[in-house]
Design a protein around this motif. Structure first.
Motif, PDB file in Angstrom:
ATOM      1  N   ASP A  31       0.885  -1.159   0.161  1.00  0.00           N
ATOM      2  CA  ASP A  31       0.096  -0.054  -0.094  1.00  0.00           C
ATOM      3  C   ASP A  31       0.777   1.265  -0.013  1.00  0.00           C
ATOM      4  O   ASP A  31       1.874   1.414   0.639  1.00  0.00           O
ATOM      5  N   PRO A  32       0.701   2.325  -0.833  1.00  0.00           N
ATOM      6  CA  PRO A  32       1.267   3.509  -0.889  1.00  0.00           C
ATOM      7  C   PRO A  32       1.221   4.153   0.544  1.00  0.00           C
ATOM      8  O   PRO A  32       0.049   4.256   0.983  1.00  0.00           O
ATOM      9  N   TYR A  33       2.116   4.893   0.964  1.00  0.00           N
ATOM     10  CA  TYR A  33       2.217   5.834   2.073  1.00  0.00           C
ATOM     11  C   TYR A  33       1.335   7.198   1.320  1.00  0.00           C
ATOM     12  O   TYR A  33       1.649   7.763   0.411  1.00  0.00           O
ATOM     13  N   ASP A  34       0.183   7.344   2.329  1.00  0.00           N
ATOM     14  CA  ASP A  34      -0.653   8.682   1.885  1.00  0.00           C
ATOM     15  C   ASP A  34      -0.936   9.572   2.928  1.00  0.00           C
ATOM     16  O   ASP A  34      -1.780  10.468   2.752  1.00  0.00           O
ATOM     17  N   ILE A  35      -0.558   9.233   4.227  1.00  0.00           N
ATOM     18  CA  ILE A  35      -1.200  10.150   5.331  1.00  0.00           C
ATOM     19  C   ILE A  35       0.279  10.556   6.164  1.00  0.00           C
ATOM     20  O   ILE A  35       1.203   9.909   6.172  1.00  0.00           O
ATOM     21  N   GLY A  36       0.446  11.911   6.443  1.00  0.00           N
ATOM     22  CA  GLY A  36       1.391  12.500   7.154  1.00  0.00           C
ATOM     23  C   GLY A  36       0.517  12.983   8.392  1.00  0.00           C
ATOM     24  O   GLY A  36      -0.355  14.027   8.180  1.00  0.00           O
ATOM     25  N   LEU A  37       1.286  12.843   9.408  1.00  0.00           N
ATOM     26  CA  LEU A  37       0.688  13.607  10.802  1.00  0.00           C
ATOM     27  C   LEU A  37       1.838  14.087  11.348  1.00  0.00           C
ATOM     28  O   LEU A  37       3.019  13.458  11.735  1.00  0.00           O
ATOM     29  N   VAL A  38       1.838  15.372  11.656  1.00  0.00           N
ATOM     30  CA  VAL A  38       2.835  16.228  11.967  1.00  0.00           C
ATOM     31  C   VAL A  38       2.502  16.596  13.590  1.00  0.00           C
ATOM     32  O   VAL A  38       1.458  17.369  13.749  1.00  0.00           O
ATOM     33  N   ASN A  39       2.926  16.189  14.471  1.00  0.00           N
ATOM     34  CA  ASN A  39       2.548  16.501  16.055  1.00  0.00           C
ATOM     35  C   ASN A  39       3.593  17.684  16.458  1.00  0.00           C
ATOM     36  O   ASN A  39       4.868  17.224  16.627  1.00  0.00           O
ATOM     37  N   PHE A  40       3.374  18.566  17.197  1.00  0.00           N
ATOM     38  CA  PHE A  40       4.100  19.466  17.815  1.00  0.00           C
ATOM     39  C   PHE A  40       3.889  19.327  19.476  1.00  0.00           C
ATOM     40  O   PHE A  40       2.632  19.662  19.932  1.00  0.00           O
ATOM     41  N   TYR A  41       4.919  19.334  20.035  1.00  0.00           N
ATOM     42  CA  TYR A  41       4.657  19.230  21.724  1.00  0.00           C
ATOM     43  C   TYR A  41       5.554  20.334  22.207  1.00  0.00           C
ATOM     44  O   TYR A  41       6.710  20.384  21.914  1.00  0.00           O
ATOM     45  N   ASP A  42       4.622  21.101  22.946  1.00  0.00           N
ATOM     46  CA  ASP A  42       5.466  21.938  24.044  1.00  0.00           C
ATOM     47  C   ASP A  42       5.978  21.124  25.098  1.00  0.00           C
ATOM     48  O   ASP A  42       5.624  19.960  25.124  1.00  0.00           O
ATOM     49  N   ALA A  43       6.557  21.867  26.299  1.00  0.00           N
ATOM     50  CA  ALA A  43       7.425  21.352  27.158  1.00  0.00           C
ATOM     51  C   ALA A  43       6.113  20.518  27.912  1.00  0.00           C
ATOM     52  O   ALA A  43       6.331  19.601  28.897  1.00  0.00           O
ATOM     53  N   GLN A  44       4.663  21.060  28.073  1.00  0.00           N
ATOM     54  CA  GLN A  44       3.841  20.308  28.703  1.00  0.00           C
ATOM     55  C   GLN A  44       2.932  19.380  28.078  1.00  0.00           C
ATOM     56  O   GLN A  44       2.204  18.533  28.637  1.00  0.00           O
ATOM     57  N   ALA A  45       3.203  19.213  26.808  1.00  0.00           N
ATOM     58  CA  ALA A  45       2.234  18.277  26.101  1.00  0.00           C
ATOM     59  C   ALA A  45       2.573  16.946  26.277  1.00  0.00           C
ATOM     60  O   ALA A  45       3.609  16.623  26.704  1.00  0.00           O
ATOM     61  N   LYS A  46       1.345  16.211  26.230  1.00  0.00           N
ATOM     62  CA  LYS A  46       1.421  14.882  26.343  1.00  0.00           C
ATOM     63  C   LYS A  46       0.538  13.938  25.423  1.00  0.00           C
ATOM     64  O   LYS A  46      -0.540  14.704  24.876  1.00  0.00           O
ATOM     65  N   MET A  47       0.583  12.611  25.163  1.00  0.00           N
ATOM     66  CA  MET A  47      -0.290  11.882  24.397  1.00  0.00           C
ATOM     67  C   MET A  47      -0.535  10.624  25.344  1.00  0.00           C
ATOM     68  O   MET A  47       0.208   9.753  25.700  1.00  0.00           O
ATOM     69  N   GLY A  48      -1.888  10.360  25.712  1.00  0.00           N
ATOM     70  CA  GLY A  48      -2.307   9.293  26.516  1.00  0.00           C
ATOM     71  C   GLY A  48      -2.038   8.082  25.752  1.00  0.00           C
ATOM     72  O   GLY A  48      -2.228   8.043  24.243  1.00  0.00           O
ATOM     73  N   LEU A  49      -1.958   6.968  26.342  1.00  0.00           N
ATOM     74  CA  LEU A  49      -2.133   5.421  25.542  1.00  0.00           C
ATOM     75  C   LEU A  49      -3.235   5.176  24.695  1.00  0.00           C
ATOM     76  O   LEU A  49      -4.241   5.553  25.224  1.00  0.00           O
ATOM     77  N   HIS A  50      -2.872   5.019  23.545  1.00  0.00           N
ATOM     78  CA  HIS A  50      -3.929   4.668  22.637  1.00  0.00           C
ATOM     79  C   HIS A  50      -3.523   3.933  21.539  1.00  0.00           C
ATOM     80  O   HIS A  50      -2.136   3.339  21.241  1.00  0.00           O
ATOM     81  N   ARG A  51      -4.159   3.150  20.600  1.00  0.00           N
ATOM     82  CA  ARG A  51      -4.119   2.415  19.432  1.00  0.00           C
ATOM     83  C   ARG A  51      -4.360   3.198  18.310  1.00  0.00           C
ATOM     84  O   ARG A  51      -5.333   4.083  18.269  1.00  0.00           O
ATOM     85  N   ASP A  52      -3.597   3.079  17.131  1.00  0.00           N
ATOM     86  CA  ASP A  52      -4.095   3.547  15.945  1.00  0.00           C
ATOM     87  C   ASP A  52      -4.623   2.549  14.866  1.00  0.00           C
ATOM     88  O   ASP A  52      -3.809   1.907  14.283  1.00  0.00           O
ATOM     89  N   ALA A  53      -5.900   2.536  15.013  1.00  0.00           N
ATOM     90  CA  ALA A  53      -6.623   1.599  14.292  1.00  0.00           C
ATOM     91  C   ALA A  53      -7.613   1.996  13.481  1.00  0.00           C
ATOM     92  O   ALA A  53      -8.351   1.240  12.864  1.00  0.00           O
TER      93      ALA A  53
END
Ligand code: MD3
Ligand code: FE
Length: 219
Positions: free
Chosen positions: A110-132
């Protein structure tokens, strides 16, 4: 005593079956190129935003979608305000193919066709999840630039332990394929001030993930 004095090259490590951490994969000039590109991707229209969850909570990470936009819990061509998502850059497709070829020795169908650019400042976080929400088994490619983060890699069954915490530093690559494609993961912490001047970021962490939607056509 400076840590740098005794800094050894970090080896590539399989975090779990199919999940590989490759330290210092991006050269400094490639990191700078991505930071410059990310500034243009972040500009309006269809620029950087914070995703609002169904609970009403706002994600602390600011993100730009390319190719397709993720909003809980599906991909669309339009943002919530009606703007059309920016196109998927050829640069990201080339990087993803090179990464997957380097690690697994072959590129996905499958061709790559999605880009996701995440910017984190000093306080940012991301909780546990799945990419489904992708319909493709193609490995997810993750590139880190700027401040070091603690990346938490869990298991495929539960949002709870066992998990492994690993520092992702500027230039690091992680690819998540095979049985790790649906593992829980998150970013509990940024280590502010650790990014140096790498890539020309003045602070914070940039993470670029590249995925295949599995949709037919040109994405
Ligand atoms: C493992 N981003 O955008 S990158 C995300 O650093 C996300 O911004 C984090 O989780 C970040 O969804 C982690 C590592 C990552 C990305 C996607 C994955 C790990 C993954 C998909 C499947 C399994
Ligand atoms: Fe994720």
């Amino acid at each position: 005593m400076s840590d740098e004095l005794f800094a050894l090259p970090r080896e590539r490590v399989e975090l779990a079956p199919g999940a590989w951490h490759v330290p210092d994969w991006l050269a400094p000039d490639e990191q700078r190129e991505l930071v410059v590109a990310a500034r243009s991707w972040a500009a309006p229209p269809a620029g950087m935003r914070q995703v609002v969850m169904p609970s009403g909570g706002v994600m602390s990470v600011r993100s730009v979608s390319l190719g397709l936009h993720w909003e809980p819990y599906r991909y669309t061509e339009f943002l919530p305000d009606g703007e059309r998502v920016k196109p998927f850059p050829a640069l990201l497709g080339a990087l993803a193919r090179r990464a997957v070829l380097d690690v697994y020795g072959s590129v996905p169908a499958d061709p790559y066709d999605i880009g996701l650019v995440n910017f984190y400042d000093a306080q940012a976080k991301m909780g546990l999840h799945r990419d489904a929400d992708e319909d493709s088994p193609a490995p997810v490619v993750s590139l880190s630039i700027g401040d070091t983060c603690v990346f938490r890699f869990g298991n495929t069954e539960t949002r709870t332990r066992p998990w492994t915490d690993v520092d992702l530093r500027t230039g690091d690559l992680v690819v998540f394929g095979g049985p790790s494609r649906l593992a829980y993961h998150g970013v509990p912490k940024i280590r502010p001030g650790t990014g140096g001047s790498a890539g020309g970021l003045t602070g914070g962490r940039l993470n670029i993930t590249i995925r295949a939607s599995g949709r037919r056509g040109d994405g």
